[in-house]
Each structure stands twice: as structure tokens, then as C-alpha cells.
Design an enzyme around this catalytic site. Structure first.
Site, PDB file in Angstrom:
ATOM      1  N   GLU A 162      -9.536 -49.659  -4.357  1.00 55.13           N
ATOM      2  CA  GLU A 162      -9.675 -50.756  -5.640  1.00 55.13           C
ATOM      3  C   GLU A 162     -10.547 -51.437  -4.186  1.00 55.13           C
ATOM      4  O   GLU A 162     -10.430 -53.201  -4.497  1.00 55.13           O
ATOM      5  CB  GLU A 162      -8.743 -51.212  -5.999  1.00 55.13           C
ATOM      6  CG  GLU A 162      -7.988 -50.563  -8.169  1.00 55.13           C
ATOM      7  CD  GLU A 162      -7.864 -50.942  -8.196  1.00 55.13           C
ATOM      8  OE1 GLU A 162      -7.567 -52.296  -8.679  1.00 55.13           O
ATOM      9  OE2 GLU A 162      -7.342 -50.462  -9.009  1.00 55.13           O
ATOM     10  N   ASN A 203     -10.056 -44.260  -3.837  1.00 56.46           N
ATOM     11  CA  ASN A 203      -9.704 -44.338  -5.369  1.00 56.46           C
ATOM     12  C   ASN A 203      -9.583 -45.414  -5.579  1.00 56.46           C
ATOM     13  O   ASN A 203      -9.565 -46.740  -5.177  1.00 56.46           O
ATOM     14  CB  ASN A 203      -7.837 -44.147  -5.091  1.00 56.46           C
ATOM     15  CG  ASN A 203      -7.267 -44.104  -6.658  1.00 56.46           C
ATOM     16  OD1 ASN A 203      -8.055 -43.103  -7.038  1.00 56.46           O
ATOM     17  ND2 ASN A 203      -6.497 -45.066  -7.120  1.00 56.46           N
ATOM     18  N   HIS A 239      -9.815 -44.753 -16.371  1.00 55.89           N
ATOM     19  CA  HIS A 239      -9.704 -45.850 -17.462  1.00 55.89           C
ATOM     20  C   HIS A 239     -10.459 -45.767 -18.304  1.00 55.89           C
ATOM     21  O   HIS A 239     -11.272 -46.600 -18.725  1.00 55.89           O
ATOM     22  CB  HIS A 239      -8.845 -47.271 -16.949  1.00 55.89           C
ATOM     23  CG  HIS A 239      -8.073 -46.674 -16.259  1.00 55.89           C
ATOM     24  ND1 HIS A 239      -6.141 -45.839 -15.940  1.00 55.89           N
ATOM     25  CD2 HIS A 239      -7.394 -46.518 -14.562  1.00 55.89           C
ATOM     26  CE1 HIS A 239      -5.944 -45.896 -15.275  1.00 55.89           C
ATOM     27  NE2 HIS A 239      -6.332 -46.206 -14.693  1.00 55.89           N
ATOM     28  N   GLU A 267      -6.440 -41.005 -12.827  1.00 58.80           N
ATOM     29  CA  GLU A 267      -5.768 -41.819 -13.470  1.00 58.80           C
ATOM     30  C   GLU A 267      -6.064 -41.982 -14.629  1.00 58.80           C
ATOM     31  O   GLU A 267      -6.626 -42.778 -15.918  1.00 58.80           O
ATOM     32  CB  GLU A 267      -5.386 -43.476 -12.787  1.00 58.80           C
ATOM     33  CG  GLU A 267      -5.620 -43.749 -11.564  1.00 58.80           C
ATOM     34  CD  GLU A 267      -5.140 -44.777 -11.019  1.00 58.80           C
ATOM     35  OE1 GLU A 267      -4.964 -46.442 -11.625  1.00 58.80           O
ATOM     36  OE2 GLU A 267      -5.254 -45.393 -10.071  1.00 58.80           O
ATOM     37  N   ASP A 269      -6.713 -41.971 -19.045  1.00 62.22           N
ATOM     38  CA  ASP A 269      -6.524 -42.278 -19.746  1.00 62.22           C
ATOM     39  C   ASP A 269      -7.776 -42.900 -21.206  1.00 62.22           C
ATOM     40  O   ASP A 269      -8.863 -43.325 -20.385  1.00 62.22           O
ATOM     41  CB  ASP A 269      -5.583 -43.298 -20.456  1.00 62.22           C
ATOM     42  CG  ASP A 269      -5.637 -44.725 -19.934  1.00 62.22           C
ATOM     43  OD1 ASP A 269      -6.428 -44.791 -18.757  1.00 62.22           O
ATOM     44  OD2 ASP A 269      -5.028 -45.194 -19.224  1.00 62.22           O
TER      45      ASP A 269
HETATM   46  C1  XIL Z   1      -0.262 -49.444 -12.487  1.00 64.88           C
HETATM   47  C2  XIL Z   1       0.665 -49.576 -13.386  1.00 64.88           C
HETATM   48  O1  XIL Z   1       0.705 -48.587 -14.080  1.00 64.88           O
HETATM   49  C3  XIL Z   1       1.252 -50.594 -14.019  1.00 64.88           C
HETATM   50  O2  XIL Z   1       2.717 -50.516 -14.808  1.00 64.88           O
HETATM   51  C4  XIL Z   1       1.656 -51.656 -13.163  1.00 64.88           C
HETATM   52  O3  XIL Z   1       2.653 -52.950 -13.824  1.00 64.88           O
HETATM   53  C5  XIL Z   1       0.387 -52.213 -12.832  1.00 64.88           C
HETATM   54  O4  XIL Z   1      -0.443 -50.897 -12.398  1.00 64.88           O
HETATM   55  N1  XIL Z   1      -5.346 -48.581 -11.864  1.00 64.88           N
HETATM   56  C6  XIL Z   1      -4.349 -48.412 -10.725  1.00 64.88           C
HETATM   57  C7  XIL Z   1      -2.262 -48.034 -10.396  1.00 64.88           C
HETATM   58  O5  XIL Z   1      -4.069 -47.485  -9.327  1.00 64.88           O
HETATM   59  O6  XIL Z   1      -2.046 -48.495  -9.674  1.00 64.88           O
HETATM   60  C8  XIL Z   1      -2.460 -48.845 -11.946  1.00 64.88           C
HETATM   61  O7  XIL Z   1      -1.058 -48.968 -12.328  1.00 64.88           O
HETATM   62  C9  XIL Z   1      -3.198 -49.303 -12.494  1.00 64.88           C
HETATM   63  C10 XIL Z   1      -4.257 -49.526 -12.645  1.00 64.88           C
END
Ligand code: XIL
Length: 355
Positions: A162, A203, A239, A267, A269
Site C-alpha cells: 500500500e 501489494n 477487497h 486478499e 473478499d
Molecule cells: C487487516 C487485518 O485483517 C485486521 O485483523 C487488522 O486489524 C488490520 O489489518 N489490507 C492488508 C491487510 O494488507 O494486512 C489488512 O489486514 C486488510 C487490508
């Protein structure tokens, strides 16, 4: 005679009724998901999940589901800076080591997440007083200690997570403030020195909703590649939401593939309540819409060149352990398994997409 007929008919009706009920509700000793099939068996590329170490250790159904369905795992939080390296001279390997041993014992790939990020920064880093050489050394030491610890055991790393804003500019993280824009390239070089065989990923999120951001990310990665910086893959968090358009999803995946790098949907969802409606109910119609979206993601990914298909990883395992409801303080159902560990239409959507 009349009474006898009525009696027999009544018994038959009761019998049929019982039979129907029996097929609907399996006896409680039966597993929710039969072992006939699994994501790892049916998908033609690696399929993973981000896992919670506490649940892995204390919840047998969760652990068994991960074992049965996935052939790759990512630590949801256990490999982040704040967890692994809470003090300048303190490393806490316990949780992450557990995951790596689980993966080795069960023949799963481990994807490391994440070495350098603007979140999960421990206080000792926030408060660190040092010149740019000391900061460089801090960053390099963290990367190389972690990558060396897992050398040969962790296949791949999200080296930087990020680093860009949605408008395509560089995020002004503590790393950029202390070390300048090109810290990204150096992170990759440090990780590569520590484990030359590890596959190294950048990422980020937003590829599917912002053409500006995905163009900036793809351009950055291609420029790193052209400078011979050791970068091997692009991780797209995804996401996303059930009403994201197929055109945007396809553009994200296909432009990522056009960089020539490995592609990881890292990641995934699919949120069903992006407008934060507190009383929302997850209806059969919503479940079907979600299934169609999961299917489209898998189908599109399956159509990029096979050699670039690093895999698809969902963020968490079931709706009951998803980070989304906590993060956004709303009901949601973003994953292919429900809170009772049962396969949802989304699960079958993924299988369909792989056909
Ligand atoms: C999130 C976790 O799922 C949570 O439990 C934590 O509190 C915060 O991080 N992008 C990412 C992940 O790269 O590391 C994040 O994970 C979600 C968004």
C-alpha cells in the site's frame, strides 16, 4: 375400511415428511462439507486464505477447513512488523512459526505478509530518532532478519504494501518521509539479498475501482522491473463489493497480467453491504449475486497466461471471522464459507469459474 385407508395414508404422509427432513438436516456428527471436493482440488492454480493464528490453534473446525480447502496460506496479522518486531531488539516469532510449521506439516505454500507497510508500526519505530543512515539500517535490518528467519520456508513476500494513494501519488508514510520515494526499490533489493529464491511482490488495493491508481501501480512496477530491481509479482488485494462491474474487475486483472509479472489476487473478499445498512439481511438473491462475482473473478484470473497465475487468496476463511464487519461496524457476509463453516453459493461460484 374408510378409517383404515385414512390411517395408512396418514402413516405414509408422516413417513415421507420424516424422510424429507432427514435429507435437509444431516445428523450433527456429519461434517458440514463432505470431503468429495475442495477448492484446492478443483481450482487449476493455488488457492489460499489469510488465517488467524488464534483460531488455527483453538478452533478445530476452522483448522480442519483450512487444511481441507486451501493449498496456500497467508498470515492475517502474524507476520506484520508490529507483531514480529515489537521492540528494536525483540522479535516475537511464536505465532508466525506456528503457521509455518502447520504449512510444512500439511504441504501448503506460505505467502509472507508483509515486510514494509504504513500500518502495524510499533511505537519504537514511530519514536525512532536517527538520521537517514540509521533509518535505512532499521528498515534493512527488519527486512533481512525476517526474510532470513523464514528462508526456504516462505515462498513469497509482500515486500511493500500500500505505498500509493488512490490518486496514484506516493503515500507519505513514515518510510517515505524518512527515506524518500525510492525506498520501495531498496526494500526489494534487501529482501532479495536475504533470500534470492523468494518471490517478491508489491501489494496494494484499488486496482478494480480506480483506473488512475492501477495505472500508477502498473507503471511503478514496470519501471522497477526495467531497472532490474528484483520484483516478481503484483498483489491485488481485491477487497471488493458485489456490485463492482465485471468490466472493472477484468481491467484490473488483465492490466496486471500485461506487466508480465506474477499475479496474485491476494486478499479477496466480496462485501455485500457496502452501504453500511445496519439491518441488512443476506438473502438468497444476494448470495447468488455474490456467487456470480466470485465466479467472474476466478474465470478472469484463469484466463491470464498460466505461468503468471500465482493464485487467489481470500482474506479470512468464513463470514464469522472476516475482518469486514469489525472494520466497518456493519453486518456483512464477504466470504465463500458461512459462519457455520458451510459452503455458500459463492464457493460453488468459484468452482464454476474454474470450469
Ligand atoms: C487487516 C487485518 O485483517 C485486521 O485483523 C487488522 O486489524 C488490520 O489489518 N489490507 C492488508 C491487510 O494488507 O494486512 C489488512 O489486514 C486488510 C487490508
Amino acid at each position: 375400511m374408510k378409517y383404515l385407508i385414512v390411517l395408512v395414508a396418514g402413516i405414509l404422509l408422516v413417513a415421507v415428511g420424516c424422510k424429507k427432513n432427514d435429507t435437509i438436516a444431516p445428523p450433527p456428527t456429519q461434517p458440514v462439507n463432505p470431503a468429495d471436493t475442495s477448492l484446492q482440488k478443483m481450482l487449476p492454480f493455488k488457492v489460499g486464505a489469510a488465517v488467524n493464528v488464534n483460531l488455527m490453534q483453538n478452533n478445530t473446525r476452522y483448522n480442519n477447513l483450512v487444511k481441507a480447502e486451501f493449498n496456500s496460506i497467508t498470515a492475517e496479522n502474524a507476520m506484520k512488523f508490529g507483531t514480529l518486531h515489537p521492540g528494536q531488539f525483540t522479535y516475537n516469532w511464536t505465532q508466525a512459526d506456528y503457521l509455518v510449521s502447520f504449512a510444512q506439516a500439511n504441504n501448503k505454500r506460505v505467502h509472507g505478509h508483509t515486510l514494509i507497510w504504513h500500518q502495524s508500526i510499533p511505537d519504537w519505530v514511530t519514536n525512532f530518532a536517527g538520521d537517514s543512515t540509521a533509518w535505512e539500517n532499521l528498515m534493512k535490518t527488519h527486512i533481512q532478519t525476517v526474510v532470513t528467519h523464514y528462508k526456504g520456508k516462505v515462498t513469497s513476500w509482500d515486500v511493500v504494501n500500500e505505498a500509493l494513494n488512490d490518486d496514484g501519488t506516493m503515500r507519505n508514510s513514515i518510510w517515505r518521509q524518512k527515506l524518500g520515494d525510492d525506498y520501495i526499490a531498496r526494500c526489494f533489493q534487501y529482501a532479495h539479498q536475504a533470500d534470492p529464491t523468494a518471490l517478491l511482490f508489491y501489494n496494494d488495493y484499488g486496482h478494480e475501482y480506480s483506473a488512475t491508481k492501477r495505472t500508477a501501480i502498473n507503471n511503478l512496477l514496470v519501471s522497477l522491473k526495467n531497472r532490474n530491481i528484483p520484483i516478481h509479482g503484483t498483489g491485488m488485494q481485491f477487497h471488493t463489493r458485489y456490485n463492482q462491474t465485471d468490466a472493472n474487475i477484468a481491467a484490473a486483472i488483465n492490466t496486471a497480467a500485461a506487466t508480465g509479472l506474477l499475479v496474485h489476487v491476494s486478499e479477496l473478499d466480496i462485501a455485500m453491504n457496502p452501504d453500511n445498512v445496519q439491518g441488512l439481511v443476506f438473502t438468497a438473491t444476494l448470495a447468488e449475486q455474490q456467487a456470480a462475482k466470485y465466479k467472474f473473478v476466478v474465470r478472469t484470473f484463469k484466463n491470464i497466461p498460466q505461468a503468471q497465475q500465482f493464485g487467489i487468496t481470500t482474506w479470512n476463511v468464513t463470514d464469522g471471522d472476516s475482518w469486514i464487519p469489525t472494520q466497518y461496524n456493519r453486518p456483512d457476509w464477504p466470504l465463500p464459507f458461512d459462519r457455520n463453516y458451510a459452503r455458500k453459493p459463492a464457493y460453488y461460484g468459484m468452482l464454476e469459474g474454474a470450469k
